[in-house]
Design an enzyme around this catalytic site. Structure first.
Site, PDB file in Angstrom:
ATOM      1  N   THR A  47       5.122   9.924   6.102  1.00 52.00           N
ATOM      2  CA  THR A  47       6.584   9.955   6.170  1.00 52.00           C
ATOM      3  C   THR A  47       7.131  11.305   5.710  1.00 52.00           C
ATOM      4  O   THR A  47       6.704  11.827   4.673  1.00 52.00           O
ATOM      5  CB  THR A  47       7.181   8.849   5.267  1.00 52.00           C
ATOM      6  OG1 THR A  47       6.677   7.586   5.691  1.00 52.00           O
ATOM      7  CG2 THR A  47       8.694   8.841   5.333  1.00 52.00           C
ATOM      8  N   CYS A 131      13.360   2.387   2.545  1.00 48.22           N
ATOM      9  CA  CYS A 131      13.977   3.407   1.702  1.00 48.22           C
ATOM     10  C   CYS A 131      15.250   2.841   1.091  1.00 48.22           C
ATOM     11  O   CYS A 131      16.088   2.279   1.808  1.00 48.22           O
ATOM     12  CB  CYS A 131      14.347   4.617   2.567  1.00 48.22           C
ATOM     13  SG  CYS A 131      15.005   5.981   1.620  1.00 48.22           S
ATOM     14  N   GLY A 221      -4.101  -3.496   1.626  1.00 44.62           N
ATOM     15  CA  GLY A 221      -5.525  -3.856   1.629  1.00 44.62           C
ATOM     16  C   GLY A 221      -5.733  -5.325   1.950  1.00 44.62           C
ATOM     17  O   GLY A 221      -4.789  -6.031   2.313  1.00 44.62           O
ATOM     18  N   GLY A 247      -2.161  -4.414   8.209  1.00 43.94           N
ATOM     19  CA  GLY A 247      -2.217  -5.085   6.910  1.00 43.94           C
ATOM     20  C   GLY A 247      -3.622  -5.590   6.652  1.00 43.94           C
ATOM     21  O   GLY A 247      -4.031  -6.607   7.202  1.00 43.94           O
ATOM     22  N   GLY A 269      -5.146   1.017   7.733  1.00 48.17           N
ATOM     23  CA  GLY A 269      -4.491   1.756   6.649  1.00 48.17           C
ATOM     24  C   GLY A 269      -5.417   1.987   5.476  1.00 48.17           C
ATOM     25  O   GLY A 269      -6.248   2.903   5.483  1.00 48.17           O
ATOM     26  N   THR A 270      -5.322   1.110   4.483  1.00 48.76           N
ATOM     27  CA  THR A 270      -6.046   1.293   3.211  1.00 48.76           C
ATOM     28  C   THR A 270      -7.543   1.506   3.403  1.00 48.76           C
ATOM     29  O   THR A 270      -8.161   2.269   2.662  1.00 48.76           O
ATOM     30  CB  THR A 270      -5.774   0.064   2.313  1.00 48.76           C
ATOM     31  OG1 THR A 270      -4.356  -0.085   2.216  1.00 48.76           O
ATOM     32  CG2 THR A 270      -6.358   0.237   0.928  1.00 48.76           C
TER      33      THR A 270
END
Ligand code: RRO
Length: 300
Positions: A47, A131, A221, A247, A269-270
């Site tokens: 981001t 945000c 995670g 996810g 992701g993780t």
């Protein structure tokens, strides 16, 4: 498994979650081999905000039994730093580039979208709505009415495809997805991290002492996989636009489950932090899984 997504030709459905894979650092560490065997079919940037940000004080990470809490706090070079320093490098990736942006006001977001719109190296924009609004302190994406108003205001500022990255920390993420769609989003992505807290493991005090420098953080995670499946499924029942699901994906089977729940693309992701090459394995497993299922169906 080639597919079309928002007008882009993608080689397969596996992309990265924003902020979980530093393609520039990976290339520096592993050389051009990273480009030759790039694991994602599109690359989503970390981001960026209008102005540079230092991020949160350390510690920024806390490991839980089945997940990771982060409180990174959005460190980034700001729009101009990104365009000048990162974009030329990211433009060399062999896949379409999706730039992720965030701002505390519609004016900030509009300025980011306008700047991104002018750059042909960028294929699409992802708007992170986790945000806090400067006035209310609530996440822009948590309230469907506010989300719809903000997306409607900024939507005309870019002709590029717009993906809205929803927050899971909302009473009704499917209502937020509907609001984003009504305001002109071309796709939604979910889930971002779930709000989480890690007490200091050694200091017990009142009020409690946080481990993370930022106080609270976001959980990701394997721990969040079932939440992601529930939210993607709920969103798929309410919107017609494509969904990028993520996810806790660790295997091809997990990716297939998100596709079954209604996602068009799946982001890893993780798990990238454990193994930066893992997406290649997940993609191969997904391909084998789908082939095997097709063969079984043909035999039945
Ligand atoms: O930078 C962060 O701390 C951060 C962001 Br912007 C986000 O969207 N999700 C997250 O887990 N961490």
């Amino acid at each position: 498994m080639p597919l079309r997504f928002l007008g882009l030709e993608l080689a397969h459905p596996i992309v990265n979650g924003s902020g979980t894979y530093d393609a520039i650092a990976a290339r520096r560490a592993f050389g051009d081999a990273v480009l030759e065997r790039f694991p994602f079919s599109a690359f989503v940037s970390k981001t960026i905000t209008l102005e540079p940000r230092a991020g949160n004080p350390p510690p920024r990470l806390y490991e839980t039994p089945a997940g990771l809490i982060n409180s990174i706090g959005l460190p980034n070079k700001g729009l101009h730093g990104y365009l000048e320093h990162d974009l030329p490098e990211l433009a060399r990736l062999p896949v379409p580039l999706i730039t992720n942006v965030m701002g505390p006001t519609a004016d900030d977001i509009a300025a980011l979208l306008e700047a991104v719109d002018a750059r042909p190296e960028i294929a699409a924009v992802e708007l992170n709505v986790s945000c806090p609004n400067v006035k209310t302190g609530l996440d822009i994406g948590a309230d469907p009415r506010e989300l719809e108003a903000v997306v409607a205001r900024v939507r005309p500022r870019t002709a590029k495809p717009l993906i809205v990255k929803l927050t899971p920390n909302a009473a009704d993420p499917a209502a937020a997805a509907q609001a984003a769609e009504a305001a002109g989003a071309d796709a939604v992505s979910l889930i971002n991290t779930l709000r989480a807290y890690a007490p200091h493991p050694r200091i017990r005090s009142q009020p409690p002492t946080a481990w993370l420098g930022g106080g609270t953080g976001g959980l990701s995670g394997p721990a969040v996989r079932a939440v992601a499946l529930a939210q993607v499924r709920a969103v798929a029942q309410r919107v017609a636009i494509p969904i990028v699901g993520m996810g806790g994906v660790q295997t091809g089977r997990h990716a297939a489950q998100l596709l079954d729940a209604g996602a068009t693309l799946v982001a890893v992701g993780t798990e990238n932090f454990r193994d930066p090459a893992v997406a290649g394995r997940i993609r191969a497993e997904l391909r084998d899984f789908v082939r095997k299922e097709r063969a079984e169906r043909a035999r039945a």
